[in-house]
Design a protein around this motif. Structure first.
Motif, PDB file in Angstrom:
ATOM      1  N   MET A  64       3.576  -0.624   7.753  1.00 39.28           N
ATOM      2  CA  MET A  64       2.833  -1.572   7.010  1.00 39.28           C
ATOM      3  C   MET A  64       1.329  -0.802   6.426  1.00 39.28           C
ATOM      4  SD  MET A  64       4.671  -4.348   6.732  1.00 39.28           S
ATOM      5  CE  MET A  64       5.651  -5.432   7.567  1.00 39.28           C
ATOM      6  N   TYR A 103      -6.666  -3.107   8.493  1.00 35.23           N
ATOM      7  CA  TYR A 103      -7.096  -3.052   7.211  1.00 35.23           C
ATOM      8  C   TYR A 103      -6.828  -4.753   6.504  1.00 35.23           C
ATOM      9  CZ  TYR A 103      -8.735   1.546   7.224  1.00 35.23           C
ATOM     10  OH  TYR A 103      -9.188   2.691   7.899  1.00 35.23           O
ATOM     11  N   MET A 104      -7.744  -5.167   5.990  1.00 32.90           N
ATOM     12  CA  MET A 104      -7.477  -6.464   5.301  1.00 32.90           C
ATOM     13  C   MET A 104      -6.786  -6.143   4.194  1.00 32.90           C
ATOM     14  SD  MET A 104     -11.064  -8.649   5.358  1.00 32.90           S
ATOM     15  CE  MET A 104     -12.251  -7.194   5.828  1.00 32.90           C
ATOM     16  N   SER A 105      -5.858  -6.849   3.628  1.00 34.04           N
ATOM     17  CA  SER A 105      -5.152  -6.731   2.406  1.00 34.04           C
ATOM     18  C   SER A 105      -6.067  -7.150   1.281  1.00 34.04           C
ATOM     19  CB  SER A 105      -3.875  -7.629   2.211  1.00 34.04           C
ATOM     20  OG  SER A 105      -4.128  -8.991   2.244  1.00 34.04           O
ATOM     21  N   GLN A 108      -6.677 -11.180   1.560  1.00 35.18           N
ATOM     22  CA  GLN A 108      -7.243 -11.545   3.031  1.00 35.18           C
ATOM     23  C   GLN A 108      -8.959 -10.977   2.846  1.00 35.18           C
ATOM     24  OE1 GLN A 108      -5.040  -9.129   5.483  1.00 35.18           O
ATOM     25  NE2 GLN A 108      -3.276 -10.411   5.186  1.00 35.18           N
ATOM     26  N   LYS A 127      -0.331 -11.157  -5.610  1.00 36.28           N
ATOM     27  CA  LYS A 127       0.842 -10.607  -5.639  1.00 36.28           C
ATOM     28  C   LYS A 127       1.798 -10.971  -4.356  1.00 36.28           C
ATOM     29  CE  LYS A 127       0.188  -7.487  -9.307  1.00 36.28           C
ATOM     30  NZ  LYS A 127       0.502  -6.153  -9.795  1.00 36.28           N
ATOM     31  N   THR A 128       3.039 -10.827  -4.343  1.00 40.95           N
ATOM     32  CA  THR A 128       4.100 -11.236  -3.373  1.00 40.95           C
ATOM     33  C   THR A 128       3.774 -10.227  -2.173  1.00 40.95           C
ATOM     34  OG1 THR A 128       5.504  -9.923  -4.825  1.00 40.95           O
ATOM     35  CG2 THR A 128       5.713 -12.538  -4.620  1.00 40.95           C
ATOM     36  N   GLY A 129       4.041 -10.550  -1.158  1.00 44.15           N
ATOM     37  CA  GLY A 129       4.097  -9.653  -0.152  1.00 44.15           C
ATOM     38  C   GLY A 129       2.699  -8.703   0.173  1.00 44.15           C
ATOM     39  N   THR A 130       1.610  -9.582  -0.096  1.00 45.10           N
ATOM     40  CA  THR A 130       0.296  -8.842   0.197  1.00 45.10           C
ATOM     41  C   THR A 130      -0.527  -9.607   1.037  1.00 45.10           C
ATOM     42  OG1 THR A 130      -0.733 -10.048  -1.805  1.00 45.10           O
ATOM     43  CG2 THR A 130       0.068  -7.981  -2.181  1.00 45.10           C
ATOM     44  N   THR A 133      -0.226 -15.128   3.821  1.00 43.97           N
ATOM     45  CA  THR A 133      -0.292 -16.161   5.148  1.00 43.97           C
ATOM     46  C   THR A 133      -1.409 -16.080   5.894  1.00 43.97           C
ATOM     47  OG1 THR A 133       2.124 -15.721   4.989  1.00 43.97           O
ATOM     48  CG2 THR A 133       1.464 -16.962   6.672  1.00 43.97           C
ATOM     49  N   ALA A 134      -1.639 -14.837   6.208  1.00 40.94           N
ATOM     50  CA  ALA A 134      -2.924 -14.492   7.138  1.00 40.94           C
ATOM     51  C   ALA A 134      -4.155 -15.017   6.512  1.00 40.94           C
ATOM     52  CB  ALA A 134      -2.953 -13.248   7.678  1.00 40.94           C
ATOM     53  N   GLU A 241       3.019 -21.500  -1.549  1.00 38.14           N
ATOM     54  CA  GLU A 241       3.947 -21.687  -2.696  1.00 38.14           C
ATOM     55  C   GLU A 241       3.304 -22.970  -3.628  1.00 38.14           C
ATOM     56  OE1 GLU A 241       5.586 -19.187  -3.281  1.00 38.14           O
ATOM     57  OE2 GLU A 241       5.829 -18.095  -1.079  1.00 38.14           O
ATOM     58  N   GLY A 406       8.512 -16.351  -0.530  1.00 38.64           N
ATOM     59  CA  GLY A 406       7.789 -16.370   0.604  1.00 38.64           C
ATOM     60  C   GLY A 406       8.432 -15.594   1.880  1.00 38.64           C
ATOM     61  N   ARG A 433      10.595  -9.970  -2.805  1.00 40.79           N
ATOM     62  CA  ARG A 433      11.152  -9.630  -1.501  1.00 40.79           C
ATOM     63  C   ARG A 433      11.400  -8.244  -1.193  1.00 40.79           C
ATOM     64  NH1 ARG A 433       8.954 -12.925  -0.127  1.00 40.79           N
ATOM     65  NH2 ARG A 433       8.478 -13.610  -2.498  1.00 40.79           N
ATOM     66  N   ARG A 436       6.980  -4.943   0.069  1.00 38.94           N
ATOM     67  CA  ARG A 436       5.911  -5.936   0.752  1.00 38.94           C
ATOM     68  C   ARG A 436       5.154  -5.051   1.552  1.00 38.94           C
ATOM     69  NH1 ARG A 436       7.311 -10.879   0.014  1.00 38.94           N
ATOM     70  NH2 ARG A 436       6.135 -11.672   1.919  1.00 38.94           N
TER      71      ARG A 436
END
Ligand SMILES: Nc1ncnc2c1ncn2[C@@H]1O[C@H](COP(=O)(O)OP(=O)(O)OP(=O)(O)O)[C@@H](O)[C@H]1O
Length: 560
Positions: A64, A103-105, A108, A127-130, A133-134, A241, A406, A433, A436
């Motif tokens: 990741m 590292y922060m995305s 984040q 964007k998706t998968g970035t 959530t955190a 979402e 999600g 999906r 990510r």
């Protein structure tokens, strides 16, 4: 694609720091409370980590690597979580380190460094998968740790999301983030498809500080005064979402929920997150955000809303009779190009349509491990399949939109959409999906000719014609598909046929199909499935579908 098996995240996290004296063992101001080891959710296990200098480790496709999400040419530089020593509690940093989050995305980083305060109302698009959530959990949890914790047993953070699978996933991430607190912070879930009474008892008898819920079950539980009482000290409400949570399907439940928890005037923080935030969302977010809220986005106005690393293709199939052979040829072709750890999701338009695809392709593509996931399945089967597909290194998941938004299935290298996406947003989330957290991926959409307008009317989406001509391969696959269909139950075909009619009826105008032509196309679909005549549909169902009197339908009962 072709990722080798997942390996341990590289690098060392931020230096560990000492926790302090807040209720959960961090360094906030609240009174210390006895340790509570009870936690309803499993925690994320810390993988063994090599002691190496992260800077010396080149970015590897199997790790990741959120650094790949930064455009260094545009001057964006990734920062470590360790640099947030003054913002985040040491126990949270320790947990992030264990999770392999070094590292922060970009999202984040924006939220944690650009919000006026961690308790500010915000509307956030990334964007998706970035890592959204955190990005919402960290400020909300940090706020509780710095002296704003609710009394024991009261909910401090409420996260509302559209599906059960997503609720479980978010709860798991919350457990990971709070794993190093000296006193466990309980995260509970509430969603339909599980026994209401046991859900209620667990919630009432436990000490939930975080609740992740879907709107229907949450609203239902809030009908109980004892449940409402648990929300008396709510500090943060998150709509994950958010555009979906505020659309016509969910908005009524959301409004009822908001009437049953303390009023916004009590001062709780509202957070709305999504990869897609169409203009009209601005009119409705005010139910959870005060005017003057902060808007943050990591997507430039002129940028495609999908991940840049995903080549996106379309295949326009001239006749319905070629849909199934085209999908067979596409999967075979993609597999030949990327055989190693081939992990793909095929989205269909309806639950019964997806069940049919699964029934068919498990016969015609026996070399692959196959999975199915849709709303017609029992909840325990859905949860089991979700976990299995998260864990598998290869296989094909046939899915409906229960996992369109999600869901984080690691290492999906290919997303196929079969049939018309209901909206550009749905298309974007499904494509999301794959690719990510810095990984690579591909996306292919297979459309029937009347559905091709989707590509032309969504010019912001970088969809190109599929580079390989599959038409020459179709004849070779026809007997394989025909034979596989003889092994598919007639009931499965009949349900898929009816669902096909129902779904496409909603889009008949856009498809430029009269109702008679729509039925003709559906009948062609049923012939392709090997049905000698169109499957029976009950008269009252035809009425409900608005197809009364339309020629070509086969009226009758399938029940014997
Ligand atoms: N800072 C980080 N470092 C490494 N991995 C991360 C980091 N942040 C998130 N991840 C991982 O990236 C993946 C995607 O994160 P997440 O599911 O939060 O994305 P998202 O933006 O919410 O996606 P979607 O729009 O599809 O909901 C997850 O596996 C998560 O654990």
């Amino acid at each position: 694609m072709g990722h080798p098996p997942r390996k341990t995240p590289a690098g060392q996290g931020p230096p560990g720091r000492r926790g302090g004296h807040h209720p959960y063992g961090g360094r906030g101001r609240g009174p210390a409370k006895p340790a509570n080891t009870e936690n309803t959710m499993s925690t994320v296990a810390a993988p063994p980590r090599p002691i190496v200098d992260p800077a010396a480790v080149p970015a590897r496709a199997d790790v990741m690597d959120v650094r790949r999400l930064y455009s260094t040419s545009a001057g964006q530089e990734p920062q470590t979580f360790g640099s947030l020593g003054n913002t985040l509690d040491s126990t949270l940093l320790q947990a992030l380190d264990k999770m392999g989050f070094e590292y922060m995305s970009p999202v984040q980083q924006k939220v944690l460094t650009q919000l006026p305060s961690l308790t500010s109302d915000c509307l956030v698009q990334a964007k998706t998968g970035t890592g959204k959530t955190a990005a919402f959990l960290l400020p909300a949890i940090q706020n509780l740790l710095q002296g704003n914790a609710p009394p024991r047993g009261k909910v401090g953070i409420l996260v509302i999301c559209p599906t059960r699978e997503l609720a479980l996933q978010i709860a798991k991430e919350a457990d990971g983030i709070t794993a190093c607190l000296t006193r466990k912070m309980e995260c509970h879930t509430a969603f339909g498809g599980t026994a209401r009474s046991s859900n209620l008892n667990k919630f009432l008898n436990g000490n939930p500080t975080i609740l992740v819920a879907t709107p229907g079950r949450l609203n239902d539980l809030l009908g109980e005064e004892t449940v409402r009482d648990k929300f008396s000290h709510i500090k943060t409400v998150v709509l994950d979402e958010a555009d979906r949570m505020l659309d016509q399907g969910f908005a009524p439940d959301i409004h009822k929920i908001l009437k049953r928890i303390p009023s916004k005037n009590d001062g709780w923080q509202g957070m709305c997150f999504s990869a897609t935030l169409p203009e009209k969302v601005n009119d409705v977010v005010k139910c959870v955000l005060y005017p003057g809220y902060t808007s943050l986005s990591t997507i430039d106005a002129n940028e495609a809303p999908t991940i840049d690393r995903v080549p996106q293709y379309s295949i326009i199939v001239p006749s319905m009779t070629q849909m199934f052979t085209t999908l067979q040829a596409l999967i075979e072709t993609e597999y030949e190009q990327n055989p190693q750890d081939f992990k793909a999701i095929v989205f269909g338009t309806t639950a019964n349509g997806v069940a049919l695809l699964y029934d068919l392709y498990k016969k015609s593509l026996p070399q692959f491990r196959m999975f199915e996931l849709h709303s017609r399945m029992a909840q325990n089967a859905r949860t089991r399949t979700t976990n299995e597909f998260k864990d598998t290194s290869s296989g094909i998941l046939f899915a409906s939109d229960v996992v369109g938004r999600g869901m984080d299935f690691p290492n999906v290298g290919l997303v196929i959409q079969l049939g018309l996406p209901s909206a550009a947003e749905q298309y974007i989330h499904r494509v999301g999906r794959t690719a990510r957290a810095g990984k690579d991926g591909r996306a292919v959409t297979v459309l029937y000719s009347n559905e091709a307008f989707f590509v032309h009317t969504n010019r912001a989406l970088p969809i190109k014609p599929y580079p390989t001509d599959l038409s020459s391969k179709l004849a070779q696959y026809q007997p394989v598909i025909d034979k596989a269909f003889t092994q598919v139950e007639e009931e499965s075909k009949a349900k898929a046929y009816q669902a096909f009619l129902g779904y496409n009826k909603t889009f008949a105008k856009k498809l430029q199909l009269s109702l008679a032509n729509l039925v003709a196309v559906a009948n062609e679909y049923s012939r392709t499935m090997g049905c000698p005549e169109p499957p029976l549909i009950e008269r009252k169902t035809i009425g409900k579908m608005g197809l009364k009197g339309v020629p070509g339908l086969n009226i009758g009962s399938r029940r014997q």
